[in-house]
Design a protein around this motif. Structure first.
Motif, short mmCIF file in Angstrom:
data_model
loop_
_atom_site.label_atom_id
_atom_site.label_comp_id
_atom_site.label_asym_id
_atom_site.label_seq_id
_atom_site.Cartn_x
_atom_site.Cartn_y
_atom_site.Cartn_z
N ALA A 22 -34.03 49.37 -48.99
CA ALA A 22 -32.92 49.55 -49.92
C ALA A 22 -33.37 50.12 -51.26
CB ALA A 22 -32.23 48.23 -50.16
N HIS A 23 -34.56 49.80 -51.64
CA HIS A 23 -34.94 50.13 -53.01
C HIS A 23 -36.18 50.99 -53.12
CE1 HIS A 23 -31.88 47.21 -53.65
NE2 HIS A 23 -31.81 47.57 -54.89
N GLY A 24 -36.65 51.46 -51.99
CA GLY A 24 -37.70 52.48 -52.00
C GLY A 24 -39.04 52.00 -52.48
N HIS A 70 -22.98 50.31 -54.53
CA HIS A 70 -23.23 50.56 -53.10
C HIS A 70 -24.52 49.91 -52.62
CE1 HIS A 70 -20.09 53.52 -53.61
NE2 HIS A 70 -20.10 53.80 -52.33
N CYS A 71 -25.22 49.23 -53.51
CA CYS A 71 -26.49 48.61 -53.14
C CYS A 71 -26.25 47.58 -52.03
CB CYS A 71 -27.11 47.91 -54.35
SG CYS A 71 -28.70 47.17 -53.97
N PRO A 72 -26.98 47.73 -50.93
CA PRO A 72 -26.71 46.86 -49.79
C PRO A 72 -27.17 45.41 -49.96
CG PRO A 72 -28.49 48.39 -49.27
CD PRO A 72 -27.98 48.75 -50.64
N VAL A 74 -30.12 43.93 -52.73
CA VAL A 74 -30.80 43.36 -53.89
C VAL A 74 -29.86 43.15 -55.09
CG1 VAL A 74 -32.65 43.69 -55.57
CG2 VAL A 74 -33.06 44.18 -53.16
N CYS A 75 -29.06 44.14 -55.40
CA CYS A 75 -28.15 44.01 -56.55
C CYS A 75 -27.20 42.81 -56.42
CB CYS A 75 -27.35 45.28 -56.78
SG CYS A 75 -28.34 46.65 -57.37
N PRO A 76 -26.53 42.66 -55.27
CA PRO A 76 -25.63 41.51 -55.16
C PRO A 76 -26.36 40.17 -55.33
CG PRO A 76 -25.27 43.04 -53.34
CD PRO A 76 -26.45 43.55 -54.09
N ASP A 161 -33.00 54.09 -55.27
CA ASP A 161 -34.13 53.19 -55.52
C ASP A 161 -34.09 52.88 -57.01
OD1 ASP A 161 -34.81 53.82 -52.93
OD2 ASP A 161 -36.25 55.34 -53.52
N HIS A 162 -34.20 51.62 -57.33
CA HIS A 162 -34.17 51.31 -58.77
C HIS A 162 -34.97 50.06 -59.10
CE1 HIS A 162 -31.23 47.96 -58.42
NE2 HIS A 162 -30.84 48.63 -57.35
N SER A 163 -35.45 50.00 -60.33
CA SER A 163 -36.12 48.80 -60.81
C SER A 163 -35.15 47.65 -60.67
CB SER A 163 -36.50 48.92 -62.29
OG SER A 163 -37.15 50.13 -62.55
NI NI Z 1 -29.85 47.50 -55.88
#
Ligand code: NI
Length: 199
Positions: A22-24, A70-72, A74-76, A161-163
């Motif tokens: 998900a985050h590369g 749309h983050c599958p 980590v963000c949630p 991909d994000h920190s």
């Molecule tokens: Ni995310």
């Protein structure tokens, strides 16, 4: 108590997402020693369509998280932790403004953000803006992001991909702590209480 801050700082040198899909690749958040200098100015648009700047939040603690709707996965999870921490603070929770800043302003319009933030916390503010506004805000907190397209993606579909780090901002607008993905709400709560007590 001091140890806690040191541990958090050590962790923050390795801000990465644990989920490669998900985050590369590992995205580091560098130069954490100068966290306190990570401060505005920024100008963004809230999920109610109001233009705000860093000055609007002076006097409050902020828990800021950069991600995208749309983050599958980590963000949630991280936004859930932020929401939990605010609730666990009880009365002190009112001193803390939880904020979600999108790194995907193209898809995360004001309307999309409004729908998304209400899934987490009634006080969570979603911030979006132009590509330039969002990039400039992300730069302040040294949050990196880049678009990635998986091989079997539908046309136009992409991930970012994000920190993945929760940033605690102090009432003066300077960065106080960085919490990596995987942190629990009680660690954040203890950290915030320590700062509130010291002030
Ligand atoms: Ni995310």
């Amino acid at each position: 108590m001091k140890q806690l801050a040191v541990i958090i700082l050590l962790f923050s040198a390795f801000i990465i997402s644990p989920n490669a899909d998900a985050h590369g690749p590992k995205l580091k958040n560098k130069e954490t020693a100068s966290l306190a200098s990570n401060r505005g100015p920024f100008e963004l648009v809230t999920h109610t369509g109001k233009t705000v700047t860093d000055r609007d939040y002076l006097g409050k603690y902020m828990l800021v998280y950069f991600g995208y709707t749309h983050c599958p996965d980590v963000c949630p999870i991280d936004l859930q932790i932020v929401s939990e921490a605010v609730d666990m603070l009880g009365k002190d929770g009112a001193k803390v403004q939880p904020v979600f800043v999108t790194v995907d302003p193209k898809r995360d319009t004001v309307k999309v953000m409004a729908e998304y933030v209400k899934l987490f916390h009634p006080r969570l503010i979603g911030l979006t803006g132009t590509k330039a506004q969002v990039a400039s805000a992300a730069k302040i907190y040294r949050m990196q992001s880049r678009r990635s397209v998986s091989q079997n993606a539908e046309p136009g579909e992409y991930l970012i991909d994000h920190s993945a780090a929760i940033v605690l901002i102090g009432p003066d607008g300077g960065g106080l702590s960085l919490f990596p993905h995987g942190i629990t709400a009680d660690v954040i709560v203890a950290d915030i209480k320590r700062f509130i007590k010291a002030n």
